[in-house]
Design a protein around this motif. Structure first.
Motif, mmCIF file in Angstrom:
data_model
loop_
_atom_site.group_PDB
_atom_site.id
_atom_site.type_symbol
_atom_site.label_atom_id
_atom_site.label_comp_id
_atom_site.label_asym_id
_atom_site.label_seq_id
_atom_site.Cartn_x
_atom_site.Cartn_y
_atom_site.Cartn_z
ATOM 1 N N GLY A 158 0.792 -1.215 0.000
ATOM 2 C CA GLY A 158 0.000 0.000 0.000
ATOM 3 C C GLY A 158 0.830 1.273 0.000
ATOM 4 N N GLY A 159 2.164 1.132 -0.018
ATOM 5 C CA GLY A 159 3.019 2.297 -0.144
ATOM 6 C C GLY A 159 3.497 2.896 1.164
ATOM 7 N N TYR A 160 3.389 2.137 2.254
ATOM 8 C CA TYR A 160 3.776 2.654 3.561
ATOM 9 C C TYR A 160 5.288 2.504 3.740
ATOM 10 C CZ TYR A 160 3.006 3.761 8.491
ATOM 11 O OH TYR A 160 2.991 4.356 9.717
ATOM 12 N N PRO A 161 6.070 3.589 3.784
ATOM 13 C CA PRO A 161 7.535 3.484 3.731
ATOM 14 C C PRO A 161 8.160 2.656 4.848
ATOM 15 C CG PRO A 161 6.844 5.741 3.297
ATOM 16 C CD PRO A 161 5.624 4.996 3.752
ATOM 17 N N VAL A 162 7.687 2.825 6.079
ATOM 18 C CA VAL A 162 8.290 2.087 7.187
ATOM 19 C C VAL A 162 8.066 0.586 7.011
ATOM 20 C CG1 VAL A 162 8.389 1.812 9.676
ATOM 21 C CG2 VAL A 162 7.924 4.056 8.702
ATOM 22 N N ALA A 163 6.872 0.198 6.585
ATOM 23 C CA ALA A 163 6.585 -1.213 6.343
ATOM 24 C C ALA A 163 7.451 -1.748 5.209
ATOM 25 C CB ALA A 163 5.112 -1.405 6.020
ATOM 26 N N GLN A 164 7.662 -0.945 4.176
ATOM 27 C CA GLN A 164 8.510 -1.362 3.063
ATOM 28 C C GLN A 164 9.943 -1.599 3.538
ATOM 29 O OE1 GLN A 164 7.700 1.999 0.544
ATOM 30 N NE2 GLN A 164 6.204 0.875 -0.689
ATOM 31 N N TYR A 165 10.431 -0.684 4.356
ATOM 32 C CA TYR A 165 11.783 -0.872 4.895
ATOM 33 C C TYR A 165 11.856 -2.146 5.734
ATOM 34 C CZ TYR A 165 15.945 -0.576 7.656
ATOM 35 O OH TYR A 165 17.135 -0.895 8.250
ATOM 36 N N ASP A 166 10.877 -2.324 6.621
ATOM 37 C CA ASP A 166 10.904 -3.498 7.500
ATOM 38 C C ASP A 166 10.844 -4.793 6.700
ATOM 39 O OD1 ASP A 166 11.091 -1.878 9.668
ATOM 40 O OD2 ASP A 166 9.091 -2.274 10.470
ATOM 41 N N LEU A 167 10.057 -4.801 5.633
ATOM 42 C CA LEU A 167 9.973 -6.001 4.804
ATOM 43 C C LEU A 167 11.326 -6.270 4.140
ATOM 44 C CD1 LEU A 167 7.886 -8.132 4.082
ATOM 45 C CD2 LEU A 167 7.246 -6.768 2.096
ATOM 46 N N GLY A 168 11.982 -5.223 3.675
ATOM 47 C CA GLY A 168 13.321 -5.386 3.129
ATOM 48 C C GLY A 168 14.284 -5.941 4.153
ATOM 49 N N TYR A 169 14.190 -5.444 5.364
ATOM 50 C CA TYR A 169 15.067 -5.927 6.439
ATOM 51 C C TYR A 169 14.837 -7.407 6.727
ATOM 52 C CZ TYR A 169 17.382 -6.074 11.002
ATOM 53 O OH TYR A 169 18.204 -6.390 12.053
ATOM 54 N N LEU A 170 13.579 -7.812 6.739
ATOM 55 C CA LEU A 170 13.266 -9.223 6.971
ATOM 56 C C LEU A 170 13.863 -10.098 5.871
ATOM 57 C CD1 LEU A 170 9.533 -9.143 8.166
ATOM 58 C CD2 LEU A 170 11.607 -9.128 9.538
ATOM 59 N N TYR A 171 13.710 -9.684 4.610
ATOM 60 C CA TYR A 171 14.250 -10.463 3.498
ATOM 61 C C TYR A 171 15.779 -10.487 3.526
ATOM 62 C CZ TYR A 171 9.942 -11.417 0.913
ATOM 63 O OH TYR A 171 8.707 -11.919 0.526
ATOM 64 N N GLU A 172 16.389 -9.380 3.874
ATOM 65 C CA GLU A 172 17.854 -9.358 3.897
ATOM 66 C C GLU A 172 18.412 -10.315 4.946
ATOM 67 O OE1 GLU A 172 21.683 -6.332 4.375
ATOM 68 O OE2 GLU A 172 19.664 -5.585 4.807
ATOM 69 N N ASN A 173 17.735 -10.395 6.079
ATOM 70 C CA ASN A 173 18.267 -11.163 7.203
ATOM 71 C C ASN A 173 17.598 -12.519 7.395
ATOM 72 O OD1 ASN A 173 20.230 -9.189 8.651
ATOM 73 N ND2 ASN A 173 18.433 -7.956 8.120
ATOM 74 N N GLY A 174 16.643 -12.865 6.510
ATOM 75 C CA GLY A 174 15.983 -14.153 6.632
ATOM 76 C C GLY A 174 15.198 -14.303 7.918
ATOM 77 N N LEU A 175 14.505 -13.244 8.326
ATOM 78 C CA LEU A 175 13.742 -13.255 9.572
ATOM 79 C C LEU A 175 12.261 -13.465 9.265
ATOM 80 C CD1 LEU A 175 15.482 -10.209 11.285
ATOM 81 C CD2 LEU A 175 15.882 -12.646 11.742
ATOM 82 N N GLY A 176 11.787 -14.677 9.474
ATOM 83 C CA GLY A 176 10.386 -14.990 9.198
ATOM 84 C C GLY A 176 10.103 -15.303 7.750
ATOM 85 N N VAL A 177 11.063 -15.032 6.867
ATOM 86 C CA VAL A 177 10.967 -15.338 5.438
ATOM 87 C C VAL A 177 12.328 -15.858 4.986
ATOM 88 C CG1 VAL A 177 9.188 -13.627 4.876
ATOM 89 C CG2 VAL A 177 11.594 -12.956 4.838
ATOM 90 N N PRO A 178 12.373 -16.609 3.865
ATOM 91 C CA PRO A 178 13.683 -17.029 3.363
ATOM 92 C C PRO A 178 14.509 -15.811 2.961
ATOM 93 C CG PRO A 178 11.902 -18.279 2.329
ATOM 94 C CD PRO A 178 11.257 -17.157 3.080
ATOM 95 N N THR A 179 15.811 -15.865 3.203
ATOM 96 C CA THR A 179 16.684 -14.778 2.774
ATOM 97 C C THR A 179 16.569 -14.591 1.262
ATOM 98 O OG1 THR A 179 18.245 -15.251 4.560
ATOM 99 C CG2 THR A 179 19.070 -13.959 2.701
ATOM 100 N N ASP A 180 16.363 -13.350 0.847
ATOM 101 C CA ASP A 180 16.186 -13.049 -0.578
ATOM 102 C C ASP A 180 16.756 -11.648 -0.828
ATOM 103 O OD1 ASP A 180 15.207 -12.274 -3.132
ATOM 104 O OD2 ASP A 180 13.492 -13.638 -2.929
ATOM 105 N N ARG A 181 17.954 -11.590 -1.397
ATOM 106 C CA ARG A 181 18.621 -10.308 -1.590
ATOM 107 C C ARG A 181 17.890 -9.425 -2.596
ATOM 108 N NH1 ARG A 181 24.861 -12.184 -2.244
ATOM 109 N NH2 ARG A 181 23.907 -13.233 -4.019
ATOM 110 N N VAL A 182 17.301 -10.046 -3.610
ATOM 111 C CA VAL A 182 16.585 -9.266 -4.614
ATOM 112 C C VAL A 182 15.374 -8.581 -3.982
ATOM 113 C CG1 VAL A 182 15.228 -9.369 -6.734
ATOM 114 C CG2 VAL A 182 17.371 -10.649 -6.557
#
Length: 261
Positions: A183-207
């Protein structure tokens, strides 16, 4: 007196013996001597070793010093997670600078999961202990924290994490966080990126991490710069990942970004 008489070697031995008997001040003095090269050759590794002994014996200044050394990678491999641990130990005993530096780690998501509300709490603790820079940080974060409360999905996701921890909350939290991010919420977008970068709750995915960091920075800038902390952290995350993506991953990232325009 021992320094003036040139008998420093005997003093080191006395301090070492005292530290071995559980004297926290003696261990702190050894750490300081090796840290500053005061009477002995400067040796960051030895300094850290003695600071850790003193910290383990309850010396609050040593706890902070250990945190700083792990934070900066002085005398050891840089480890922001261990830095956060020792800052928290010192802050719990009223060390203002430790509380402030712990706030910085939470604000930037370094060594701990990024959490602006937690950052603000530690900044407030620093201010309460007399560090006025803490008040300035709280004021700077206030607009972003107010904005965070405007998105119900994001707030619910954060509440789940606080209540259950990230791993346990992931199945219920991730759809909420993703909906806020889409929905375009910047903080949520950042947090989702952080989760993907560190494999927290989701598989690590650099892309995916790179894409969400880029989207977070773009959305935050479009908001007129109100989310300055998001712009800084997301830009740093995208830059960090850009250097690690292989050619195929870079092509995938470009395609994903084009698809979201």
């Amino acid at each position: 007196m021992l320094l003036a008489s040139g008998a420093w070697a005997l003093d080191v031995k006395a301090l070492t013996d005292a530290a071995a008997r559980g004297d926290a001040d003696a261990a702190m003095s050894l750490g300081t001597a090796y840290d500053l090269g005061d009477g002995v050759p400067a040796d960051p590794r030895a300094a850290l070793r003695w600071y850790e002994v003193a910290a383990g014996l309850g010396n609050v200044s040593a706890m902070f010093n250990v945190g700083v050394m792990y934070d900066t990678g002085t005398g050891t491999v840089r480890d922001r997670s261990r830095a956060a641990h020792w800052y928290e130990q010192a802050a719990a005993h009223g060390h203002a600078r430790a509380a402030y530096d712990l706030g910085l780690l939470y604000e930037e998501g370094e060594g701990v999961r990024r959490n602006l509300a937690t950052a603000a709490r530690w900044y407030k603790r620093a201010a309460a202990e007399g560090l006025t820079a803490g008040d300035a940080k709280v004021a700077a974060l206030a607009p972003l924290l107010r904005a965070n409360t405007a998105n119900a999905d994001y707030v619910r996701a954060q509440t789940l994490i606080e209540d259950k921890g990230l791993t346990a909350a992931a199945p219920e939290m991730l759809p909420l966080l993703r909906r806020a991010a889409v929905g375009g919420y910047p903080v949520a977008q950042y947090d989702l990126g952080y989760l993907y970068e560190n494999g927290l709750g989701v598989p690590t995915d650099r892309v995916q991490a790179y894409v969400w960091y880029r989207r977070a920075a773009t959305a935050a800038r479009a908001g007129g710069g109100r989310d300055a902390a998001v712009i800084t952290a997301a830009t740093a995350g995208a830059t960090r990942l850009a250097a690690r993506l292989d050619p195929t991953e870079k092509a995938d990232a470009r395609a994903a970004l084009r698809a979201t325009r």
